[in-house]
Each structure stands twice: as C-alpha cells, then as structure tokens.
Design a protein around this motif. Structure first.
Motif, PDB file in Angstrom:
ATOM      1  N   GLN A  68     -21.454  24.786  63.636  1.00 11.56           N
ATOM      2  CA  GLN A  68     -22.227  25.255  62.318  1.00 11.56           C
ATOM      3  C   GLN A  68     -21.163  26.626  61.808  1.00 11.56           C
ATOM      4  O   GLN A  68     -20.910  26.661  60.793  1.00 11.56           O
ATOM      5  N   SER A  69     -20.733  27.271  62.861  1.00 15.26           N
ATOM      6  CA  SER A  69     -20.128  28.423  62.582  1.00 15.26           C
ATOM      7  C   SER A  69     -18.719  28.230  62.151  1.00 15.26           C
ATOM      8  O   SER A  69     -18.061  28.968  61.428  1.00 15.26           O
ATOM      9  N   LEU A  70     -18.239  27.084  62.479  1.00 19.23           N
ATOM     10  CA  LEU A  70     -17.017  26.430  61.989  1.00 19.23           C
ATOM     11  C   LEU A  70     -17.116  25.796  60.616  1.00 19.23           C
ATOM     12  O   LEU A  70     -16.040  25.370  60.202  1.00 19.23           O
ATOM     13  N   GLY A  71     -18.235  25.762  60.091  1.00 18.78           N
ATOM     14  CA  GLY A  71     -18.387  24.944  58.861  1.00 18.78           C
ATOM     15  C   GLY A  71     -18.688  23.543  58.855  1.00 18.78           C
ATOM     16  O   GLY A  71     -18.602  22.942  57.891  1.00 18.78           O
ATOM     17  N   GLY A  72     -19.115  22.966  60.035  1.00 16.02           N
ATOM     18  CA  GLY A  72     -19.624  21.582  60.392  1.00 16.02           C
ATOM     19  C   GLY A  72     -20.732  21.662  61.221  1.00 16.02           C
ATOM     20  O   GLY A  72     -21.640  22.624  61.129  1.00 16.02           O
ATOM     21  N   ARG A  76     -17.301  18.818  64.112  1.00 12.08           N
ATOM     22  CA  ARG A  76     -16.411  19.774  63.917  1.00 12.08           C
ATOM     23  C   ARG A  76     -16.139  20.275  64.910  1.00 12.08           C
ATOM     24  O   ARG A  76     -14.962  20.790  65.483  1.00 12.08           O
ATOM     25  N   TYR A  77     -16.870  20.794  65.949  1.00  9.02           N
ATOM     26  CA  TYR A  77     -16.802  21.576  67.218  1.00  9.02           C
ATOM     27  C   TYR A  77     -15.948  20.498  68.141  1.00  9.02           C
ATOM     28  O   TYR A  77     -15.056  21.155  68.978  1.00  9.02           O
ATOM     29  N   TYR A  80     -12.364  21.333  67.374  1.00  9.01           N
ATOM     30  CA  TYR A  80     -12.133  22.298  67.834  1.00  9.01           C
ATOM     31  C   TYR A  80     -11.714  22.624  69.435  1.00  9.01           C
ATOM     32  O   TYR A  80     -10.618  23.185  69.684  1.00  9.01           O
ATOM     33  N   SER A 213     -16.013  36.310  65.625  1.00  9.94           N
ATOM     34  CA  SER A 213     -17.142  36.924  65.842  1.00  9.94           C
ATOM     35  C   SER A 213     -17.307  37.684  67.003  1.00  9.94           C
ATOM     36  O   SER A 213     -18.202  38.574  67.460  1.00  9.94           O
TER      37      SER A 213
END
Length: 273
Positions: A68-72, A76-77, A80, A213
């Motif tokens: 979620q912090s990556l925009g997905g 998405r993770y 990453y 962060s």
C-alpha cells in the motif's frame, strides 16, 4: 625452518605452479566438492528452503501493508521484493561458504589439501565456484516461487543480468567469509560474526522496504549500502528504471572487496598453523 628440513610433499607444494596446473587442480577440487554434495544432499537444504521461506514470509506477512505504501497492494510488493531477495542470494551463500570452510579446517580436510603439491588458491577458487553454483540453484528456486506468488517477469535479459551481477557481488563477499573461516576458531564464531555484519546490511537497505520512510541518517547509509545498490540495480534491470549510479556503486564494492580480501584469504590459508 629451512627448506632442507621440509618434507618432500611440503617442499613440492611451495614451488611455483603453472596456470594450467592451477586450473586442473581447481577443476578436480570442484568435482570433489560436487561429489560431496551428491553424497550429502542435506547440504542443499539452505539453497532450497531459504528462497521459499523468505519469499512466502515477506510476501504474505508484509506484502499488504508495504504494498500500500508503494501505491498498490500485495501484487505491487511482489514486484518490489523479488529483485531484493535475489540480491540476498549471494550474501547468504557467502556466509555458508565461510562456515563450511571452517568446518573443513577443524575436520582436518584442509590439512590434507595443504600437504599436497597443489595451488593454494585452487582450494579457495573451487569453494567459490561450487558456492556460485549453489547460489544459481537457489536463485532458480526463488524465481519459480516468485512466479507462483504472482511475480511478472517483464524483462528476461534484465533478469539474467541481475543474476550475473548478484553472482559477482556474492563471489566478492565469499572472499570475506573465506577469510573469517580461516581466522575464526569454530563455525559458530563464523556464523555469529556473519550475523552481526549482515543483519544491519540486510535490514538497513532497500531490499524489503523503500528507504523513504526511514530516518535521514539511515537513508544516507542505504544510499551506499551495497545490498541496496544491488537490489535497486536488479529492480531497474527487471522492472525498468535508472541503473547507472547503483550499478557502478555495486561494481566498485565487488571489485574492491575482491582486490582486498582475495589476497588476504589466500595468505591466511597458506600460513594458518
């Protein structure tokens, strides 16, 4: 001790050995190490289980929140973290080579090798070659698990380049751990030293989470942490994006560690009593 008091085998072992003989000795030792793995398949458990456990752990425990912090989300993770885990393969195999090397010393195997008329560096090069094979096997397992959890391989050439760069950096780290394997008294000491060195490098990096962060001082550390630059280079190659800065930093670390630690490891191996 004068050369006259040396045994014939020791005297012959100290004579210069041609490059062709070094290569022949290295090949024979690689075969010996592979045969040992064949006789002891349990020695491959770390190469099989590490990529499986770490992939499942980070994807299903941290994937949702960090994604979620990556925009997905978790998907998405996955995109990453997989290049980051690839960067860890060489590091974890490097720690294993130091432990195994130390155990060989304590079991007397290395004393036998050093009594033979073979190139001293051949023993270490053979160890590194076999560990690189194990690293490539672990990476293959990682990519299979990654595809199963949803990783999309967007650039096959970039993935192969990332594997090659991870192997280069991993081989550089192996010289460090081969040195520790010679100078430390037992395998537990090698493991403890590896834990103290590698854990801050692992978690103070961009492998598992973006550094945005993190506190400013830690972000400055991650910028030149070789595990961060290796992971970011792999992401750039596999996902698309700039790679020049991170690639050069990783290459400089790899070359620097090899140039400094390879002669030290060979010297310590030759002179260990």
């Amino acid at each position: 001790m004068s050369s006259a008091t040396l045994s014939p085998a020791a005297a012959k072992a100290d004579t210069p050995i041609p490059l062709r003989a070094h290569l022949r000795h290295t090949g024979a030792l690689i075969r010996r190490n592979l045969l040992w793995i064949r006789q002891d398949p349990e020695s491959m458990f770390d190469a099989i289980l590490f990529p499986v456990v770490f992939t499942l752990l980070f994807v299903y425990v941290f994937g949702g929140s960090i994604g979620q912090s990556l925009g997905g989300g978790q998907e998405r993770y996955v995109q990453y973290v997989i290049p980051g885990l690839m960067a860890m393969m060489g590091m974890n195999m490097a720690q294993g080579v130091g432990t195994g090397f130390n155990q060989d010393f304590n079991s007397g195997v290395m004393d036998r090798f050093r009594s033979l008329p073979i190139g001293r560096g051949s023993v270490l090069f053979a160890k590194i070659a076999v560990e690189l094979m194990r690293m490539l096997f672990a990476t293959a397992v990682l990519m299979v698990v990654a595809v199963l959890v949803g990783y999309d391989i967007k650039d096959w050439a970039g993935m192969l380049a990332s594997v090659g760069l991870s192997a280069v950096f991993g081989s550089a780290l192996m010289w460090v751990f081969l040195t520790l394997g010679v100078v430390m008294k037992n395998a537990q000491s090698v493991q403890a030293m590896g834990f103290l060195v590698l854990m801050p490098l692992q978690f103070g990096s961009s492998i598992f989470a973006p550094p945005a962060s993190m506190p400013g001082w830690l972000q400055a550390f991650t910028d030149y942490n070789p595990l961060s630059t290796l992971a970011d280079t792999a992401r750039g190659l596999m996902e698309g994006g700039p790679v020049a800065h991170d690639l050069w930093v990783t290459v400089i670390w790899s070359v620097g560690l090899t140039v400094v630690m390879a002669p030290v490891a060979i010297h310590k191996f030759r002179t260990k009593s």
